[in-house]
Design a protein around this motif. Structure first.
Motif, PDB file in Angstrom:
ATOM      1  N   GLU A  15       4.995   5.051   2.827  1.00 21.25           N
ATOM      2  CA  GLU A  15       5.252   6.188   3.709  1.00 21.25           C
ATOM      3  C   GLU A  15       5.964   5.738   4.978  1.00 21.25           C
ATOM      4  O   GLU A  15       6.798   6.466   5.534  1.00 21.25           O
ATOM      5  N   ASP A  16       5.630   4.527   5.438  1.00 19.24           N
ATOM      6  CA  ASP A  16       6.254   3.982   6.648  1.00 19.24           C
ATOM      7  C   ASP A  16       7.549   3.234   6.351  1.00 19.24           C
ATOM      8  O   ASP A  16       8.132   2.629   7.254  1.00 19.24           O
TER       9      ASP A  16
ATOM     10  N   THR B 114       0.852  -1.197   0.000  1.00 18.63           N
ATOM     11  CA  THR B 114       0.000   0.000   0.000  1.00 18.63           C
ATOM     12  C   THR B 114       0.881   1.239   0.000  1.00 18.63           C
ATOM     13  O   THR B 114       2.072   1.183   0.324  1.00 18.63           O
ATOM     14  N   GLU B 115       0.281   2.384  -0.312  1.00 15.19           N
ATOM     15  CA  GLU B 115       1.020   3.638  -0.249  1.00 15.19           C
ATOM     16  C   GLU B 115       1.378   3.974   1.195  1.00 15.19           C
ATOM     17  O   GLU B 115       2.407   4.600   1.460  1.00 15.19           O
ATOM     18  N   GLU B 116       0.528   3.555   2.133  1.00 20.67           N
ATOM     19  CA  GLU B 116       0.824   3.774   3.548  1.00 20.67           C
ATOM     20  C   GLU B 116       2.086   3.023   3.949  1.00 20.67           C
ATOM     21  O   GLU B 116       2.913   3.535   4.720  1.00 20.67           O
ATOM     22  N   ASP B 117       2.250   1.806   3.403  1.00 20.08           N
ATOM     23  CA  ASP B 117       3.467   1.056   3.692  1.00 20.08           C
ATOM     24  C   ASP B 117       4.690   1.780   3.155  1.00 20.08           C
ATOM     25  O   ASP B 117       5.763   1.767   3.773  1.00 20.08           O
TER      26      ASP B 117
END
Length: 296
Positions: A251-252, A246-249
């Motif tokens: 970012e993290d 995911t894009e959240e992954d």
């Protein structure tokens, strides 16, 4: 059902479980709960094999030519998948019929761990590539999953070298376009044989097992090739550090890694070695002398 619809069905299954680990799959897919004497995959390959001189080199129809049209590379949140369209098939080598080639995908570890699904004398390779083929007599995936030999999967270990694999570059150059789950890009078809250990295709192991993703159906004739193919460390890092669920992954800074299922017991199954296989003698020695990412 067309191959496109069939592949989409497989991808939908993959998307459905991409957020959970292998040990939790049984909560949603009861058939992923391994029970005594069930035939799950992957397995460890060791010296307890039976030589079968009738297992000669498989016939890979269309693998040596560039197919027409376009192929599609996708990030399904669990792996990188290359849909290869029509025009290729697998037969011979003890397979009960002709199998149409559908797609290939990859399993990998991390910059510090190896990530093949099958193990060789308990050692993992950095990566493993699976070429998925469906028995030609079946109109769709549902029918194939009702056949104990409905699918034939060709498994190839991938080891690391310092020089880049120019043939593998067809895929590596496109990985930046499938960084996140759901992204897809087109690839001009190329001879698929170029990704394989072309001069060692008669050396393999054969056993009956399962899909290594839900629904974990025990309908797969596995052909695991003994001699690995190679990519560079840089090409490997494009998978291990540049693919995200995911894009959240992203970012993290949490890339998709270690996307392999745990090894399962062989139980009463016979694992066959092909006529020309080395029964792991050379392979086991080889593993101790070549640089790999680690031993799991």
């Amino acid at each position: 059902m067309s191959k496109m619809i069939l592949t989409a069905a497989i991808l939908m299954i993959a998307i459905a479980f991409s957020g959970s680990g292998p040990y939790a799959w049984g909560d949603s897919f009861p058939s992923c709960h391994p029970l005594l004497e069930e035939h799950h995959s992957p397995i460890n390959l060791d010296y307890h094999m039976t030589r079968n001189d009738s297992l000669e080199v498989l016939h890979l129809e269309g693998f040596d030519t560039a197919q027409t049209g376009q192929w599609t590379l996708k990030n399904n949140g669990h792996s990188v998948v290359l849909e290869v369209g029509s025009g290729m098939s697998v037969s011979g080598g003890g397979l009960p019929g002709v199998y149409h080639t559908i797609q290939l995908h990859f399993h990998w570890g991390s910059p510090s761990t190896n990530g093949s699904e099958h193990t060789v004398d308990r050692h993992r390779y950095p990566m493993e590539m699976h070429i998925i083929n469906m028995k030609a007599i079946h109109p769709n995936l549902s029918a194939a999953l009702d056949d104990p030999t409905g699918l034939a999967v060709l498994g190839f270990f991938i080891d690391l070298a310092y020089a880049e694999n120019s043939h593998f570059g067809h895929i590596a150059r496109k990985l930046s376009s499938v960084t996140y789950k759901g992204q897809a890009t087109s690839i001009k078809p190329f001879p698929l044989i170029s990704l394989l250990p072309e001069h060692n295709m008669s050396q393999y192991y054969r056993y009956h097992g399962s899909l290594t993703i839900p629904p974990c159906s025990q309908v797969v004739l596995w052909t695991i090739y003994e001699v690995p193919t190679y990519i560079s460390w840089t090409q490997f890092d494009q998978f291990a550090s540049g693919i995200f669920a995911t894009e959240e992954d992203a970012e993290d800074m949490n890339p998709l890694q270690n996307n392999f299922r745990h090894v399962h017991p062989t139980f009463s199954r016979i694992v066959y070695a092909s006529k020309d296989a080395k029964l792991l003698t050379d392979t086991a020695m080889f593993l101790f002398f070549v640089p790999t990412l680690g031993i799991d």
